[in-house]
Design a protein around this motif. Structure first.
Motif, PDB file in Angstrom:
ATOM      1  N   VAL A 196     -33.657  -6.185  -3.630  1.00 23.23           N
ATOM      2  CA  VAL A 196     -33.121  -7.309  -4.388  1.00 23.23           C
ATOM      3  C   VAL A 196     -33.117  -7.024  -5.889  1.00 23.23           C
ATOM      4  N   GLN A 197     -34.251  -6.543  -6.419  1.00 20.47           N
ATOM      5  CA  GLN A 197     -34.332  -6.310  -7.855  1.00 20.47           C
ATOM      6  C   GLN A 197     -33.408  -5.186  -8.290  1.00 20.47           C
ATOM      7  N   ALA A 198     -33.276  -4.151  -7.450  1.00 19.49           N
ATOM      8  CA  ALA A 198     -32.370  -3.058  -7.789  1.00 19.49           C
ATOM      9  C   ALA A 198     -30.926  -3.559  -7.858  1.00 19.49           C
ATOM     10  N   LEU A 199     -30.567  -4.476  -6.952  1.00 21.47           N
ATOM     11  CA  LEU A 199     -29.206  -5.023  -6.969  1.00 21.47           C
ATOM     12  C   LEU A 199     -28.980  -5.866  -8.226  1.00 21.47           C
ATOM     13  N   ILE A 200     -29.985  -6.655  -8.610  1.00 23.89           N
ATOM     14  CA  ILE A 200     -29.881  -7.433  -9.850  1.00 23.89           C
ATOM     15  C   ILE A 200     -29.785  -6.500 -11.049  1.00 23.89           C
ATOM     16  N   ASN A 201     -30.576  -5.423 -11.029  1.00 26.58           N
ATOM     17  CA  ASN A 201     -30.551  -4.459 -12.135  1.00 26.58           C
ATOM     18  C   ASN A 201     -29.185  -3.797 -12.289  1.00 26.58           C
ATOM     19  N   ASP A 202     -28.508  -3.547 -11.163  1.00 28.47           N
ATOM     20  CA  ASP A 202     -27.248  -2.810 -11.184  1.00 28.47           C
ATOM     21  C   ASP A 202     -26.030  -3.712 -11.382  1.00 28.47           C
ATOM     22  N   SER A 203     -26.261  -5.015 -11.480  1.00 26.98           N
ATOM     23  CA  SER A 203     -25.149  -5.962 -11.598  1.00 26.98           C
ATOM     24  C   SER A 203     -25.108  -6.564 -12.998  1.00 26.98           C
ATOM     25  N   PRO A 204     -23.920  -6.935 -13.488  1.00 30.16           N
ATOM     26  CA  PRO A 204     -23.838  -7.607 -14.795  1.00 30.16           C
ATOM     27  C   PRO A 204     -24.587  -8.944 -14.757  1.00 30.16           C
ATOM     28  N   PHE A 205     -25.100  -9.350 -15.906  1.00 38.44           N
ATOM     29  CA  PHE A 205     -25.747 -10.661 -16.016  1.00 38.44           C
ATOM     30  C   PHE A 205     -24.637 -11.707 -16.055  1.00 38.44           C
ATOM     31  N   GLY A 206     -24.408 -12.331 -14.904  1.00 43.13           N
ATOM     32  CA  GLY A 206     -23.201 -13.124 -14.707  1.00 43.13           C
ATOM     33  C   GLY A 206     -23.346 -14.609 -14.961  1.00 43.13           C
ATOM     34  N   PRO A 207     -22.279 -15.381 -14.682  1.00 48.37           N
ATOM     35  CA  PRO A 207     -22.247 -16.816 -14.956  1.00 48.37           C
ATOM     36  C   PRO A 207     -23.359 -17.599 -14.265  1.00 48.37           C
ATOM     37  N   PHE A 208     -23.700 -17.227 -13.022  1.00 51.54           N
ATOM     38  CA  PHE A 208     -24.749 -17.957 -12.313  1.00 51.54           C
ATOM     39  C   PHE A 208     -26.100 -17.779 -12.997  1.00 51.54           C
ATOM     40  N   GLN A 209     -26.391 -16.566 -13.450  1.00 51.86           N
ATOM     41  CA  GLN A 209     -27.650 -16.330 -14.165  1.00 51.86           C
ATOM     42  C   GLN A 209     -27.666 -17.031 -15.518  1.00 51.86           C
ATOM     43  N   TRP A 210     -26.508 -17.088 -16.182  1.00 50.21           N
ATOM     44  CA  TRP A 210     -26.435 -17.826 -17.443  1.00 50.21           C
ATOM     45  C   TRP A 210     -26.624 -19.321 -17.221  1.00 50.21           C
ATOM     46  N   LEU A 211     -26.174 -19.832 -16.074  1.00 48.89           N
ATOM     47  CA  LEU A 211     -26.405 -21.239 -15.745  1.00 48.89           C
ATOM     48  C   LEU A 211     -27.889 -21.505 -15.589  1.00 48.89           C
ATOM     49  N   ILE A 212     -28.596 -20.616 -14.888  1.00 51.00           N
ATOM     50  CA  ILE A 212     -30.051 -20.762 -14.741  1.00 51.00           C
ATOM     51  C   ILE A 212     -30.714 -20.690 -16.110  1.00 51.00           C
ATOM     52  N   PHE A 213     -30.288 -19.739 -16.914  1.00 53.22           N
ATOM     53  CA  PHE A 213     -30.833 -19.609 -18.263  1.00 53.22           C
ATOM     54  C   PHE A 213     -30.637 -20.903 -19.049  1.00 53.22           C
ATOM     55  N   SER A 214     -29.454 -21.473 -18.990  1.00 54.81           N
ATOM     56  CA  SER A 214     -29.151 -22.681 -19.762  1.00 54.81           C
ATOM     57  C   SER A 214     -30.037 -23.843 -19.346  1.00 54.81           C
ATOM     58  N   MET A 215     -30.225 -24.015 -18.029  1.00 60.15           N
ATOM     59  CA  MET A 215     -31.071 -25.112 -17.562  1.00 60.15           C
ATOM     60  C   MET A 215     -32.524 -24.908 -17.988  1.00 60.15           C
ATOM     61  N   CYS A 216     -33.016 -23.692 -17.842  1.00 61.31           N
ATOM     62  CA  CYS A 216     -34.396 -23.407 -18.250  1.00 61.31           C
ATOM     63  C   CYS A 216     -34.562 -23.520 -19.762  1.00 61.31           C
ATOM     64  N   PHE A 217     -33.548 -23.105 -20.504  1.00 59.36           N
ATOM     65  CA  PHE A 217     -33.584 -23.197 -21.962  1.00 59.36           C
ATOM     66  C   PHE A 217     -33.688 -24.659 -22.397  1.00 59.36           C
ATOM     67  N   LEU A 218     -32.917 -25.528 -21.762  1.00 60.01           N
ATOM     68  CA  LEU A 218     -32.981 -26.955 -22.086  1.00 60.01           C
ATOM     69  C   LEU A 218     -34.348 -27.541 -21.748  1.00 60.01           C
ATOM     70  N   ILE A 219     -34.922 -27.106 -20.641  1.00 57.13           N
ATOM     71  CA  ILE A 219     -36.258 -27.572 -20.271  1.00 57.13           C
ATOM     72  C   ILE A 219     -37.269 -27.190 -21.342  1.00 57.13           C
ATOM     73  N   VAL A 220     -37.183 -25.947 -21.815  1.00 53.25           N
ATOM     74  CA  VAL A 220     -38.128 -25.468 -22.814  1.00 53.25           C
ATOM     75  C   VAL A 220     -37.915 -26.182 -24.153  1.00 53.25           C
ATOM     76  N   ILE A 221     -36.659 -26.459 -24.524  1.00 53.25           N
ATOM     77  CA  ILE A 221     -36.387 -27.225 -25.736  1.00 53.25           C
ATOM     78  C   ILE A 221     -37.048 -28.600 -25.658  1.00 53.25           C
ATOM     79  N   LEU A 222     -36.873 -29.265 -24.533  1.00 53.34           N
ATOM     80  CA  LEU A 222     -37.464 -30.592 -24.361  1.00 53.34           C
ATOM     81  C   LEU A 222     -38.983 -30.520 -24.342  1.00 53.34           C
ATOM     82  N   ASP A 223     -39.517 -29.441 -23.779  1.00 47.48           N
ATOM     83  CA  ASP A 223     -40.962 -29.231 -23.782  1.00 47.48           C
ATOM     84  C   ASP A 223     -41.468 -29.161 -25.224  1.00 47.48           C
ATOM     85  N   GLY A 224     -40.786 -28.381 -26.047  1.00 44.66           N
ATOM     86  CA  GLY A 224     -41.183 -28.274 -27.444  1.00 44.66           C
ATOM     87  C   GLY A 224     -41.038 -29.581 -28.193  1.00 44.66           C
ATOM     88  N   PHE A 225     -39.953 -30.288 -27.946  1.00 43.25           N
ATOM     89  CA  PHE A 225     -39.710 -31.570 -28.613  1.00 43.25           C
ATOM     90  C   PHE A 225     -40.803 -32.576 -28.282  1.00 43.25           C
TER      91      PHE A 225
END
Length: 465
Positions: A17-46
Protein backbone atom coordinates in the motif's frame (compact mmCIF):
# COMPACT_ATOMS: atom_id res chain seq x y z
CA UNK A 1 4.43 -11.30 10.89
CA UNK A 2 1.06 -12.07 9.31
CA UNK A 3 -2.43 -11.00 10.31
CA UNK A 4 -5.51 -13.17 9.75
CA UNK A 5 -6.02 -13.61 6.07
CA UNK A 6 -8.99 -12.27 4.16
CA UNK A 7 -10.11 -13.31 0.70
CA UNK A 8 -10.02 -10.92 -2.21
CA UNK A 9 -11.46 -11.16 -5.68
CA UNK A 10 -9.15 -8.86 -7.64
CA UNK A 11 -7.24 -10.17 -10.64
CA UNK A 12 -3.68 -9.03 -9.83
CA UNK A 13 -0.92 -9.68 -7.33
CA UNK A 14 -0.56 -8.35 -3.74
CA UNK A 15 0.34 -4.68 -3.51
CA UNK A 16 2.40 -2.81 -0.93
CA UNK A 17 0.00 0.00 0.00
CA UNK A 18 2.67 2.52 0.99
CA UNK A 19 4.78 1.75 -2.08
CA UNK A 20 1.74 2.41 -4.29
CA UNK A 21 1.09 5.73 -2.51
CA UNK A 22 4.78 6.60 -2.88
CA UNK A 23 4.72 5.90 -6.62
CA UNK A 24 1.52 7.86 -7.30
CA UNK A 25 1.01 11.64 -7.62
CA UNK A 26 -0.47 13.40 -4.59
CA UNK A 27 -3.93 13.65 -6.08
CA UNK A 28 -7.28 15.39 -5.51
CA UNK A 29 -8.53 12.84 -2.97
CA UNK A 30 -5.44 13.29 -0.79
CA UNK A 31 -5.76 17.07 -1.08
CA UNK A 32 -9.37 16.74 0.09
CA UNK A 33 -8.19 14.85 3.18
CA UNK A 34 -5.51 17.46 3.71
CA UNK A 35 -8.05 20.29 3.47
CA UNK A 36 -10.40 18.72 6.01
CA UNK A 37 -7.59 17.99 8.46
CA UNK A 38 -6.15 21.47 7.91
CA UNK A 39 -9.49 23.05 8.82
CA UNK A 40 -9.70 20.88 11.94
CA UNK A 41 -6.25 22.03 13.03
CA UNK A 42 -7.11 25.70 12.33
CA UNK A 43 -10.19 25.40 14.52
CA UNK A 44 -8.14 23.61 17.17
CA UNK A 45 -5.74 26.55 17.28
CA UNK A 46 -8.55 29.10 17.29
CA UNK A 47 -10.49 27.50 20.14
CA UNK A 48 -7.38 26.68 22.18
CA UNK A 49 -6.05 30.24 22.07
CA UNK A 50 -9.41 32.02 22.35
CA UNK A 51 -9.38 32.04 26.15
CA UNK A 52 -6.12 33.98 26.23
CA UNK A 53 -7.51 36.71 24.00
CA UNK A 54 -10.72 37.13 26.01
CA UNK A 55 -8.91 36.99 29.37
CA UNK A 56 -8.50 40.79 29.72
CA UNK A 57 -12.25 41.20 29.10
CA UNK A 58 -13.06 38.60 31.76
CA UNK A 59 -10.88 40.46 34.27
CA UNK A 60 -12.66 43.73 33.52
CA UNK A 61 -16.25 42.46 33.20
CA UNK A 62 -16.32 39.93 36.03
CA UNK A 63 -14.02 41.88 38.35
CA UNK A 64 -11.63 39.01 39.04
CA UNK A 65 -7.95 39.07 39.97
CA UNK A 66 -5.39 37.78 37.48
CA UNK A 67 -4.38 34.71 39.54
CA UNK A 68 -8.06 33.64 39.48
CA UNK A 69 -7.72 33.19 35.73
CA UNK A 70 -5.39 30.21 36.12
CA UNK A 71 -8.19 27.56 36.40
CA UNK A 72 -10.03 28.76 33.32
CA UNK A 73 -6.79 29.21 31.37
CA UNK A 74 -5.64 25.68 32.20
CA UNK A 75 -9.01 23.86 32.09
CA UNK A 76 -8.87 23.30 28.35
CA UNK A 77 -5.27 22.11 28.67
CA UNK A 78 -6.30 19.41 31.17
CA UNK A 79 -9.02 18.43 28.73
CA UNK A 80 -6.54 18.44 25.85
CA UNK A 81 -4.26 16.09 27.76
CA UNK A 82 -7.07 13.70 28.72
CA UNK A 83 -8.58 13.75 25.24
CA UNK A 84 -5.26 12.93 23.59
CA UNK A 85 -4.29 10.19 26.04
CA UNK A 86 -7.65 8.43 25.68
CA UNK A 87 -8.19 8.95 21.96
CA UNK A 88 -4.82 7.56 20.85
CA UNK A 89 -5.38 3.96 21.97
CA UNK A 90 -9.03 4.21 20.86
CA UNK A 91 -8.01 5.29 17.35
CA UNK A 92 -5.64 2.31 17.10
CA UNK A 93 -8.55 0.03 18.02
CA UNK A 94 -11.61 1.73 16.48
CA UNK A 95 -10.10 3.71 13.61
CA UNK A 96 -9.05 7.29 12.95
CA UNK A 97 -12.28 8.40 11.25
CA UNK A 98 -14.84 7.79 13.99
CA UNK A 99 -12.65 9.28 16.72
CA UNK A 100 -11.87 12.36 14.65
CA UNK A 101 -15.51 13.07 13.77
CA UNK A 102 -16.61 12.60 17.38
CA UNK A 103 -13.85 14.90 18.62
CA UNK A 104 -14.84 17.75 16.30
CA UNK A 105 -18.49 17.42 17.34
CA UNK A 106 -17.56 17.52 21.04
CA UNK A 107 -15.36 20.60 20.91
CA UNK A 108 -17.84 22.41 18.67
CA UNK A 109 -20.74 21.88 21.09
CA UNK A 110 -18.63 22.72 24.15
CA UNK A 111 -17.08 25.85 22.61
CA UNK A 112 -20.54 27.11 21.73
CA UNK A 113 -21.72 26.31 25.26
CA UNK A 114 -18.78 28.28 26.70
CA UNK A 115 -20.19 31.45 25.18
CA UNK A 116 -23.20 31.21 27.49
CA UNK A 117 -21.30 30.62 30.74
CA UNK A 118 -22.53 32.81 33.56
CA UNK A 119 -19.53 32.69 35.84
CA UNK A 120 -15.94 31.52 36.06
CA UNK A 121 -16.90 28.06 37.33
CA UNK A 122 -19.23 27.33 34.42
CA UNK A 123 -16.70 28.63 31.93
CA UNK A 124 -14.01 26.43 33.46
CA UNK A 125 -16.17 23.29 33.07
CA UNK A 126 -17.06 24.09 29.47
CA UNK A 127 -13.44 24.81 28.63
CA UNK A 128 -12.44 21.40 30.02
CA UNK A 129 -15.00 19.66 27.79
CA UNK A 130 -13.84 21.75 24.84
CA UNK A 131 -10.33 20.56 25.57
CA UNK A 132 -11.42 16.91 25.53
CA UNK A 133 -12.57 17.28 21.94
CA UNK A 134 -9.60 19.37 20.89
CA UNK A 135 -7.19 16.90 22.45
CA UNK A 136 -8.70 14.00 20.53
CA UNK A 137 -8.93 15.87 17.23
CA UNK A 138 -5.35 17.00 16.75
CA UNK A 139 -3.46 13.66 16.97
CA UNK A 140 -6.00 11.83 14.84
CA UNK A 141 -5.86 14.49 12.14
CA UNK A 142 -2.06 14.15 12.12
CA UNK A 143 -2.19 10.35 12.05
CA UNK A 144 -4.83 10.13 9.32
CA UNK A 145 -3.03 12.65 7.12
CA UNK A 146 0.33 10.95 7.65
CA UNK A 147 -1.06 7.60 6.54
CA UNK A 148 -2.17 9.03 3.21
CA UNK A 149 1.18 10.76 2.51
CA UNK A 150 4.06 9.47 0.38
CA UNK A 151 7.18 8.90 2.47
CA UNK A 152 9.20 11.53 0.65
CA UNK A 153 6.71 14.31 1.46
CA UNK A 154 5.23 13.22 4.79
CA UNK A 155 6.99 15.71 7.07
CA UNK A 156 6.40 18.57 4.65
CA UNK A 157 2.68 17.87 4.33
CA UNK A 158 2.09 17.22 8.03
CA UNK A 159 3.99 20.38 8.96
CA UNK A 160 2.00 22.33 6.37
CA UNK A 161 -1.20 20.96 7.86
CA UNK A 162 0.00 21.67 11.41
CA UNK A 163 0.59 25.31 10.43
CA UNK A 164 -3.17 25.56 10.79
CA UNK A 165 -2.82 25.51 14.57
CA UNK A 166 -0.72 28.69 14.98
CA UNK A 167 -2.59 30.31 12.09
CA UNK A 168 -5.88 29.57 13.81
CA UNK A 169 -4.53 31.00 17.06
CA UNK A 170 -3.23 34.12 15.28
CA UNK A 171 -6.48 34.51 13.35
CA UNK A 172 -8.28 34.34 16.68
CA UNK A 173 -6.14 37.17 18.00
CA UNK A 174 -6.83 39.44 15.05
CA UNK A 175 -10.54 38.62 15.13
CA UNK A 176 -10.71 39.13 18.90
CA UNK A 177 -9.13 42.57 18.58
CA UNK A 178 -12.05 43.51 16.29
CA UNK A 179 -14.92 41.39 17.65
CA UNK A 180 -14.58 42.01 21.38
CA UNK A 181 -14.96 45.83 21.22
CA UNK A 182 -17.80 45.46 18.69
CA UNK A 183 -19.73 42.41 19.93
CA UNK A 184 -18.25 41.38 23.29
CA UNK A 185 -16.03 38.48 24.30
CA UNK A 186 -18.81 35.89 23.95
CA UNK A 187 -18.89 36.42 20.18
CA UNK A 188 -15.40 34.88 19.86
CA UNK A 189 -16.59 31.67 21.52
CA UNK A 190 -19.80 31.56 19.48
CA UNK A 191 -17.76 31.65 16.28
CA UNK A 192 -15.36 29.03 17.67
CA UNK A 193 -18.27 26.65 18.29
CA UNK A 194 -20.44 27.20 15.23
CA UNK A 195 -17.80 26.54 12.57
CA UNK A 196 -16.75 23.09 13.93
CA UNK A 197 -20.38 21.99 14.00
CA UNK A 198 -20.75 22.92 10.34
CA UNK A 199 -17.47 21.17 9.51
CA UNK A 200 -18.64 17.97 11.24
CA UNK A 201 -21.33 17.61 8.56
CA UNK A 202 -18.67 17.69 5.84
CA UNK A 203 -16.50 15.19 7.73
CA UNK A 204 -19.38 12.73 8.06
CA UNK A 205 -19.93 12.84 4.31
CA UNK A 206 -16.35 12.91 3.03
CA UNK A 207 -13.76 11.83 5.62
CA UNK A 208 -12.28 8.38 4.81
CA UNK A 209 -10.65 5.81 7.06
CA UNK A 210 -6.87 5.36 6.91
CA UNK A 211 -5.90 2.78 4.29
CA UNK A 212 -2.92 1.64 6.36
CA UNK A 213 -5.26 1.12 9.32
CA UNK A 214 -7.65 -0.93 7.17
CA UNK A 215 -4.78 -3.19 6.08
CA UNK A 216 -3.31 -3.48 9.57
CA UNK A 217 -6.71 -4.51 10.96
CA UNK A 218 -7.30 -7.05 8.15
CA UNK A 219 -10.41 -5.41 6.69
CA UNK A 220 -11.81 -7.04 3.54
CA UNK A 221 -9.61 -6.50 0.51
CA UNK A 222 -12.58 -5.14 -1.42
CA UNK A 223 -12.96 -2.24 0.99
CA UNK A 224 -9.23 -1.51 0.90
CA UNK A 225 -9.24 -1.65 -2.90
CA UNK A 226 -12.15 0.80 -3.13
CA UNK A 227 -10.46 3.25 -0.74
CA UNK A 228 -7.05 3.02 -2.40
CA UNK A 229 -8.59 3.40 -5.85
CA UNK A 230 -9.57 6.95 -4.85
CA UNK A 231 -5.84 7.65 -4.54
CA UNK A 232 -4.83 5.82 -7.70
CA UNK A 233 -6.78 3.58 -10.14
CA UNK A 234 -3.79 1.20 -10.19
CA UNK A 235 -5.21 -0.30 -6.99
CA UNK A 236 -8.03 -1.88 -8.99
CA UNK A 237 -5.59 -4.46 -10.35
CA UNK A 238 -4.58 -5.76 -6.90
CA UNK A 239 -5.86 -8.99 -5.39
CA UNK A 240 -4.45 -8.35 -1.92
CA UNK A 241 -2.68 -5.66 0.06
CA UNK A 242 0.07 -5.48 2.64
CA UNK A 243 2.09 -2.90 4.55
CA UNK A 244 5.67 -3.00 5.79
CA UNK A 245 6.58 -1.79 9.26
CA UNK A 246 9.80 -1.23 11.20
CA UNK A 247 10.43 -3.44 14.20
CA UNK A 248 8.73 -6.83 13.93
CA UNK A 249 8.96 -7.47 17.69
CA UNK A 250 7.45 -4.10 18.57
CA UNK A 251 4.73 -4.54 15.98
CA UNK A 252 3.91 -7.93 17.50
CA UNK A 253 3.63 -6.29 20.93
CA UNK A 254 1.24 -3.75 19.48
CA UNK A 255 -0.89 -6.49 17.96
CA UNK A 256 -1.12 -8.25 21.34
CA UNK A 257 -1.54 -5.28 23.71
CA UNK A 258 -2.51 -2.42 21.40
CA UNK A 259 -0.64 0.77 20.63
CA UNK A 260 0.35 1.21 24.28
CA UNK A 261 2.43 -1.95 24.07
CA UNK A 262 4.37 -0.55 21.13
CA UNK A 263 4.89 2.94 22.55
CA UNK A 264 6.26 1.51 25.81
CA UNK A 265 8.19 -1.37 24.25
CA UNK A 266 11.93 -1.60 24.81
CA UNK A 267 12.58 -0.50 21.23
CA UNK A 268 10.52 2.70 21.48
CA UNK A 269 10.32 3.73 25.15
CA UNK A 270 13.38 6.02 25.24
CA UNK A 271 12.31 7.81 22.08
CA UNK A 272 8.77 8.09 23.46
CA UNK A 273 10.00 9.70 26.69
CA UNK A 274 12.17 12.19 24.82
CA UNK A 275 9.29 13.12 22.51
CA UNK A 276 7.08 13.72 25.55
CA UNK A 277 9.69 15.90 27.26
CA UNK A 278 10.35 17.90 24.10
CA UNK A 279 6.68 18.56 23.39
CA UNK A 280 6.09 19.34 27.08
CA UNK A 281 8.81 22.01 27.10
CA UNK A 282 7.63 23.47 23.82
CA UNK A 283 4.14 23.95 25.20
CA UNK A 284 5.52 25.53 28.37
CA UNK A 285 6.81 28.28 26.08
CA UNK A 286 3.76 28.40 23.79
CA UNK A 287 1.02 28.62 26.42
CA UNK A 288 2.98 30.78 28.82
CA UNK A 289 3.28 33.23 25.92
CA UNK A 290 -0.11 32.95 24.22
CA UNK A 291 -2.19 32.96 27.42
CA UNK A 292 -0.29 35.66 29.30
CA UNK A 293 1.42 37.86 26.74
CA UNK A 294 -1.63 40.14 26.18
CA UNK A 295 -1.84 40.82 29.92
CA UNK A 296 1.93 41.10 30.43
CA UNK A 297 2.30 43.55 27.56
CA UNK A 298 -0.64 45.59 28.86
CA UNK A 299 0.98 45.70 32.30
CA UNK A 300 4.24 46.77 30.62
CA UNK A 301 2.48 49.90 29.37
CA UNK A 302 0.97 49.01 25.98
CA UNK A 303 -2.62 49.83 25.05
CA UNK A 304 -4.87 46.71 25.29
CA UNK A 305 -5.53 46.60 21.51
CA UNK A 306 -1.81 46.92 20.73
CA UNK A 307 -0.98 44.23 23.29
CA UNK A 308 -3.46 41.85 21.66
CA UNK A 309 -2.18 42.51 18.13
CA UNK A 310 1.48 42.08 19.10
CA UNK A 311 0.63 38.87 20.96
CA UNK A 312 -1.13 37.56 17.85
CA UNK A 313 2.19 37.77 15.98
CA UNK A 314 3.59 34.96 18.14
CA UNK A 315 1.37 32.12 16.84
CA UNK A 316 1.39 33.62 13.33
CA UNK A 317 5.03 32.59 13.06
CA UNK A 318 4.04 28.94 12.56
CA UNK A 319 4.32 29.29 8.78
CA UNK A 320 8.04 28.52 9.18
CA UNK A 321 7.12 24.88 9.79
CA UNK A 322 6.79 24.28 6.04
CA UNK A 323 10.51 24.90 5.54
CA UNK A 324 11.25 22.69 8.53
CA UNK A 325 9.18 19.90 6.96
CA UNK A 326 11.20 20.11 3.75
CA UNK A 327 14.44 19.92 5.75
CA UNK A 328 13.10 16.96 7.79
CA UNK A 329 12.28 15.05 4.60
CA UNK A 330 15.89 15.54 3.45
CA UNK A 331 17.96 15.58 6.63
CA UNK A 332 17.86 14.34 10.24
CA UNK A 333 14.59 15.51 11.79
CA UNK A 334 15.85 15.28 15.37
CA UNK A 335 18.75 17.63 14.63
CA UNK A 336 16.67 20.07 12.56
CA UNK A 337 14.10 20.54 15.33
CA UNK A 338 16.73 20.66 18.11
CA UNK A 339 18.37 23.64 16.43
CA UNK A 340 14.98 25.36 16.19
CA UNK A 341 14.41 24.93 19.93
CA UNK A 342 17.82 26.38 20.77
CA UNK A 343 17.11 29.43 18.62
CA UNK A 344 13.68 29.66 20.25
CA UNK A 345 15.28 29.88 23.69
CA UNK A 346 17.43 32.80 22.55
CA UNK A 347 14.55 34.69 20.94
CA UNK A 348 12.17 34.20 23.89
CA UNK A 349 14.88 35.56 26.18
CA UNK A 350 15.12 38.62 23.92
CA UNK A 351 11.38 39.32 24.31
CA UNK A 352 12.07 40.08 27.96
CA UNK A 353 14.87 42.43 27.00
CA UNK A 354 12.62 44.43 24.62
CA UNK A 355 10.19 45.75 27.24
CA UNK A 356 9.37 49.40 26.55
CA UNK A 357 10.47 49.30 22.90
CA UNK A 358 7.40 48.62 20.76
CA UNK A 359 9.34 48.28 17.50
CA UNK A 360 11.76 45.79 19.00
CA UNK A 361 8.87 43.89 20.64
CA UNK A 362 7.14 43.44 17.29
CA UNK A 363 10.35 42.10 15.76
CA UNK A 364 11.37 39.68 18.52
CA UNK A 365 7.83 38.42 19.20
CA UNK A 366 7.42 37.55 15.54
CA UNK A 367 10.92 35.97 15.37
CA UNK A 368 10.24 33.95 18.52
CA UNK A 369 6.91 32.85 17.07
CA UNK A 370 8.51 31.69 13.82
CA UNK A 371 11.14 29.65 15.65
CA UNK A 372 8.89 28.33 18.43
CA UNK A 373 6.04 27.28 16.17
CA UNK A 374 8.41 25.89 13.55
CA UNK A 375 9.87 23.57 16.18
CA UNK A 376 6.57 22.69 17.84
CA UNK A 377 4.64 22.23 14.61
CA UNK A 378 7.32 19.81 13.40
CA UNK A 379 6.95 17.45 16.35
CA UNK A 380 3.81 15.55 15.18
CA UNK A 381 5.54 14.71 11.89
CA UNK A 382 8.58 13.48 13.82
CA UNK A 383 6.37 11.26 15.99
CA UNK A 384 4.34 9.97 13.02
CA UNK A 385 7.58 8.93 11.32
CA UNK A 386 8.93 7.31 14.48
CA UNK A 387 6.04 4.88 15.13
CA UNK A 388 4.63 2.11 12.87
CA UNK A 389 0.92 1.91 11.96
CA UNK A 390 -0.19 -0.38 14.80
CA UNK A 391 0.84 2.16 17.42
CA UNK A 392 1.01 5.42 15.47
CA UNK A 393 -2.29 6.73 16.79
CA UNK A 394 -1.24 6.10 20.38
CA UNK A 395 2.32 7.36 19.81
CA UNK A 396 1.30 10.69 18.28
CA UNK A 397 -1.60 11.19 20.68
CA UNK A 398 0.41 10.41 23.80
CA UNK A 399 3.16 12.81 22.79
CA UNK A 400 0.54 15.50 22.34
CA UNK A 401 -1.28 14.42 25.52
CA UNK A 402 1.67 14.33 27.88
CA UNK A 403 2.97 17.47 26.24
CA UNK A 404 -0.26 19.30 27.10
CA UNK A 405 0.76 19.20 30.74
CA UNK A 406 3.54 21.53 29.65
CA UNK A 407 0.87 23.98 28.59
CA UNK A 408 -0.72 23.63 32.02
CA UNK A 409 2.66 24.12 33.66
CA UNK A 410 3.50 27.11 31.47
CA UNK A 411 0.25 28.90 32.27
CA UNK A 412 0.52 28.12 35.99
CA UNK A 413 4.20 29.14 36.01
CA UNK A 414 3.50 32.63 34.72
CA UNK A 415 0.56 32.94 37.11
CA UNK A 416 2.86 32.13 40.01
CA UNK A 417 5.57 34.47 38.76
CA UNK A 418 3.14 37.37 38.38
CA UNK A 419 1.80 36.70 41.87
CA UNK A 420 5.38 37.05 43.13
CA UNK A 421 5.76 40.27 41.11
CA UNK A 422 8.58 38.92 38.94
CA UNK A 423 9.50 41.45 36.25
CA UNK A 424 8.59 41.19 32.56
CA UNK A 425 12.26 40.52 31.80
CA UNK A 426 12.56 37.87 34.49
CA UNK A 427 9.45 35.97 33.34
CA UNK A 428 10.68 35.54 29.77
CA UNK A 429 14.20 34.65 30.93
CA UNK A 430 12.73 31.75 32.93
CA UNK A 431 10.45 30.63 30.10
CA UNK A 432 13.42 30.49 27.70
CA UNK A 433 15.04 27.68 29.72
CA UNK A 434 12.38 25.27 28.41
CA UNK A 435 13.73 25.65 24.87
CA UNK A 436 17.18 24.47 25.94
CA UNK A 437 15.72 21.42 27.70
CA UNK A 438 13.68 20.52 24.58
CA UNK A 439 16.79 20.62 22.39
CA UNK A 440 18.71 18.37 24.79
CA UNK A 441 15.87 15.83 24.82
CA UNK A 442 15.97 15.52 21.03
CA UNK A 443 19.73 14.98 21.10
CA UNK A 444 19.18 12.13 23.58
CA UNK A 445 16.47 10.67 21.32
CA UNK A 446 18.86 10.73 18.37
CA UNK A 447 21.54 8.96 20.42
CA UNK A 448 19.14 6.30 21.70
CA UNK A 449 17.09 5.84 18.51
CA UNK A 450 19.26 7.10 15.65
CA UNK A 451 17.26 8.38 12.70
CA UNK A 452 18.84 6.78 9.66
CA UNK A 453 17.57 5.29 6.41
CA UNK A 454 14.13 3.72 6.02
CA UNK A 455 13.82 0.14 7.32
CA UNK A 456 14.06 -2.76 4.95
CA UNK A 457 10.73 -3.63 3.30
CA UNK A 458 10.57 -7.10 4.79
CA UNK A 459 11.29 -6.05 8.38
CA UNK A 460 7.66 -6.73 9.21
CA UNK A 461 4.71 -7.45 7.01
CA UNK A 462 0.91 -7.46 7.19
CA UNK A 463 -0.69 -9.38 4.32
CA UNK A 464 -4.20 -9.94 3.07
CA UNK A 465 -4.84 -12.71 0.52
Amino acid sequence: MNTPRTSASGPGSPVNVQALINDSPFGPFQWLIFSMCFLIVILDGFDTAAIGFIAPSLVAQWGIARPQLVPVLTAALYGLACGALVSGPLSDRLGRRVILMTAVLIFGIAALGSAFAGDLGQLTVMRFITGLGLGAAMPNAVTLMGEYCPDRRRATLINLMFCGFPLGAAFGGFLAAWMIPAFGWRSVLILGGTVPLLLSIVLFAQLPESIRYLVAKAYPAERIRDALARVTPRALDASAFYITEPGASAAQAAQESGGIGLVLSRQFVLGSLMLWITYFMGLVIFYASINWMPILLKDAGLQPSHATLISALFPLGGVGAVLSGVLMDRFNGNKVIAVCYLLTAISVYLIGQAAGNVGMLVLVVFAAGVLMNTAQSSMPALAAEFYPTHGRGTGVAWMLGFGRFGGIGGSALVGALTARHVSFTGIFSIIAIAGVVAAIALVIKQIGNPQTIKPAPDDARVVLH
